[in-house]
Design an enzyme around this catalytic site. Structure first.
Site, short mmCIF file in Angstrom:
data_model
loop_
_atom_site.label_atom_id
_atom_site.label_comp_id
_atom_site.label_asym_id
_atom_site.label_seq_id
_atom_site.Cartn_x
_atom_site.Cartn_y
_atom_site.Cartn_z
N GLY A 86 -10.70 -25.29 10.99
CA GLY A 86 -9.69 -25.79 10.05
C GLY A 86 -8.45 -26.29 10.75
O GLY A 86 -8.52 -27.07 11.71
N ASP A 137 -9.60 -17.05 -0.64
CA ASP A 137 -9.14 -18.43 -0.65
C ASP A 137 -7.88 -18.47 0.20
O ASP A 137 -7.05 -17.57 0.14
CB ASP A 137 -8.86 -18.92 -2.08
CG ASP A 137 -8.89 -20.45 -2.15
OD1 ASP A 137 -9.65 -21.07 -1.37
OD2 ASP A 137 -8.15 -21.03 -2.96
N ARG A 169 -6.02 -13.85 7.31
CA ARG A 169 -7.26 -13.27 6.79
C ARG A 169 -7.42 -11.84 7.32
O ARG A 169 -7.83 -10.94 6.60
CB ARG A 169 -8.46 -14.12 7.17
CG ARG A 169 -9.73 -13.72 6.44
CD ARG A 169 -10.80 -14.81 6.44
NE ARG A 169 -10.62 -15.77 7.48
CZ ARG A 169 -10.10 -16.98 7.30
NH1 ARG A 169 -9.76 -17.38 6.10
NH2 ARG A 169 -9.93 -17.79 8.31
P1 IMP Z 1 -10.87 -22.08 2.05
O1 IMP Z 1 -10.27 -20.74 1.97
O2 IMP Z 1 -12.22 -22.03 2.69
O3 IMP Z 1 -10.88 -22.81 0.73
O4 IMP Z 1 -9.99 -22.90 3.07
C1 IMP Z 1 -9.00 -23.83 2.69
C2 IMP Z 1 -8.68 -24.72 3.85
O5 IMP Z 1 -7.91 -23.99 4.80
C3 IMP Z 1 -9.86 -25.32 4.60
O6 IMP Z 1 -9.51 -26.61 5.01
C4 IMP Z 1 -10.02 -24.42 5.80
O7 IMP Z 1 -10.57 -25.12 6.90
C5 IMP Z 1 -8.58 -24.02 6.05
N1 IMP Z 1 -8.54 -22.67 6.61
C6 IMP Z 1 -8.95 -21.51 6.01
N2 IMP Z 1 -8.77 -20.49 6.85
C7 IMP Z 1 -8.25 -21.00 7.99
C8 IMP Z 1 -7.88 -20.43 9.23
O8 IMP Z 1 -8.01 -19.23 9.48
N3 IMP Z 1 -7.37 -21.27 10.15
C9 IMP Z 1 -7.22 -22.61 9.94
N4 IMP Z 1 -7.57 -23.19 8.80
C10 IMP Z 1 -8.09 -22.40 7.83
#
Ligand code: IMP
Length: 193
Positions: A151, A70, A179
């Protein structure tokens, strides 16, 4: 060494990033690969809680070794928002464009543009739970730049660079991102097993 792991996601961008980092050290299975087509609940108020909830769901229902991540974008001038709510910042649709526009609007009058991406990975191996964390600091710019990534990438410039994640391209992002750091810790741990 564990040779096969479920990554509890169907996000193609994340899968591609993680496969590129792990190379052929571990065979990764996505949720599609294990025929899991459920939107796994993420109801916690912390990144740790959500990552654990997703990994737990897979272990409890499929009995497979797995990990889930997450990620949140934490903006200093917004007291850490959108944080754990990053995906739903502009509403339930998980619409990245709307999320970015809302963030840019909230930042219109802010001088302090410092932010960080933070990723938590929850790993479950044979019922044992482990957590790994990665973060990268940077700046929120005023207008989107770049077509790559996903994102919030087009509005985030990592410290030490003058381009957004969306402009830097996958090779650089996969070396320095939140990540990538968390995945490298996961990988080191798996290699030590
Ligand atoms: P989740 O980890 O998929 O829940 O992501 C949470 C939010 O952060 C979402 O809106 C994703 O698009 C954004 N997000 C997650 N990882 C990245 C990244 O590496 N770059 C930009 N946005 C991210």
């Amino acid at each position: 060494m564990i040779s096969k792991l479920v990554f509890a996601t169907n996000n193609k961008h994340k899968l591609k990033e993680v496969i590129a980092i792990l190379k052929d050290q571990v065979e990764l299975l996505s949720l599609n690969d294990i025929n899991c087509h459920i939107d796994i609940p993420e109801t916690s108020q912390t990144l740790e809680g959500n990552a654990e909830q997703k990994a737990d769901f897979i272990f409890q229902n499929y009995g497979l070794n797995c990990f889930a991540d997450d990620t949140g974008l934490e903006v200093e001038a917004l007291n850490g928002a959108p944080g754990v709510y990053s995906a739903r910042y502009a509403g339930k649709d998980h619409d990245s464009e709307a999320n970015m526009q809302k963030l840019l609007k909230s930042m219109e009058d802010k001088k302090n543009r410092k932010a960080k991406f933070r990723t938590i990975i929850s790993l479950i191996i044979n019922g044992k739970h482990y957590l790994f964390e990665g973060e990268i600091k940077g700046t929120i710019i005023k207008k989107k730049c770049g077509e790559g990534g996903f994102g919030y990438d087009p509005i985030f410039i990592p410290d030490g660079y003058d381009k957004t994640f969306a402009e830097l391209g996958n090779d650089i992002k996969n070396n320095i991102s939140h990540r990538a750091l968390a995945i490298h810790k996961l990988c080191d741990f798996l290699l030590s097993q």
